[in-house]
Design an enzyme around this catalytic site. Structure first.
Site, short mmCIF file in Angstrom:
data_model
loop_
_atom_site.label_atom_id
_atom_site.label_comp_id
_atom_site.label_asym_id
_atom_site.label_seq_id
_atom_site.Cartn_x
_atom_site.Cartn_y
_atom_site.Cartn_z
N ILE A 33 -0.67 6.83 8.56
CA ILE A 33 -1.70 5.85 8.88
C ILE A 33 -1.53 4.62 7.97
CG2 ILE A 33 -4.18 5.46 9.13
CD1 ILE A 33 -4.55 8.46 9.48
N PRO A 34 -0.52 3.79 8.28
CA PRO A 34 -0.30 2.60 7.45
C PRO A 34 -1.48 1.64 7.52
CG PRO A 34 1.57 2.99 8.92
CD PRO A 34 0.46 3.90 9.36
N HIS A 35 -1.85 1.09 6.37
CA HIS A 35 -2.93 0.10 6.30
C HIS A 35 -2.74 -0.74 5.05
CE1 HIS A 35 -4.20 3.76 4.23
NE2 HIS A 35 -4.92 3.00 3.44
N GLY A 36 -3.49 -1.81 4.95
CA GLY A 36 -3.33 -2.74 3.83
C GLY A 36 -3.99 -2.26 2.55
N ARG A 78 0.83 -1.20 0.00
CA ARG A 78 0.00 0.00 0.00
C ARG A 78 0.87 1.25 0.00
NH1 ARG A 78 -2.49 3.66 -0.79
NH2 ARG A 78 -4.24 4.62 0.25
#
Length: 144
Positions: free
Chosen positions: A61-64, A47
Site C-alpha cells: 500500500i504505497p503512500h506519501g 516513505r
C-alpha cells in the site's frame, strides 16, 4: 468510495520490473486522475525508504510521507494488479498495489476499508485473478 476509486484508477495485468517502478506507476495514476501533485510520487518513494509498505498477503500500500499532505488535492486510490508479482525486497512478492492519497484525516477511513477487503485471502485471490476492473471495484464497494 465512488469518487475515491473508479474503474479508471484500476490497471490489470501490469508487468513491473522492481519496487521503484511499482511505486512510481501507482503514484502516476493518482497524479493523472488529479488526486495529488506530481511531487507526491517522490514522497511515496521516500516513505518506502523509511519502512516498507508491504502488508503481507501479496499486498503493498504505497503512500506519501507525513509531510506530503499538502500535495494531496483530494482523497483517491489507485490499484494495480501484477499477476506475475514484483519483488518488494526480503522475498516479499507483491501482486496487488494499492496507492493511497488521503485528504485531511480521510486516509484512516480509506485504510480501514482496504484492511477489511485485504484481510480476506479469498479477496486478494479475486483481485489477482480479476479479468476486469469492475470485479475489483465491486469488492471495495461491498465494504461501504
Amino acid at each position: 468510495m465512488s469518487t475515491i476509486l473508479t474503474k479508471e484508477n484500476i490497471q490489470l495485468n501490469v508487468q513491473l520490473a522492481n519496487k521503484e517502478e511499482a511505486i512510481r506507476k501507482t503514484g502516476e495514476i493518482l497524479v493523472e486522475k488529479g488526486y495529488v501533485a506530481a511531487d507526491y510520487i517522490e514522497k511515496m518513494l521516500e516513505r518506502e525508504e523509511l519502512t516498507s509498505t508491504y502488508m503481507g498477503n501479496f499486498v503493498a500500500i504505497p503512500h506519501g510521507t507525513e509531510d506530503a499532505k499538502e500535495l494531496v488535492k483530494e482523497s483517491g486510490l489507485s490499484i494495480i494488479q501484477v499477476p506475475a508479482g514484483v519483488d518488494f525486497g526480503d522475498g516479499n512478492m507483491v501482486k496487488v498495489l494499492i496507492g493511497i492519497a488521503g485528504k485531511n484525516n480521510e486516509h484512516l477511513d480509506i485504510l480501514s476499508q482496504i484492511a477489511i477487503v485485504c484481510s480476506e485471502e479469498e479477496n486478494i485471490e479475486k483481485i489477482v485473478e480479476a479479468k476486469d476492473a469492475q470485479t475489483i471495484l465491486d469488492l471495495f464497494e461491498e465494504v461501504n
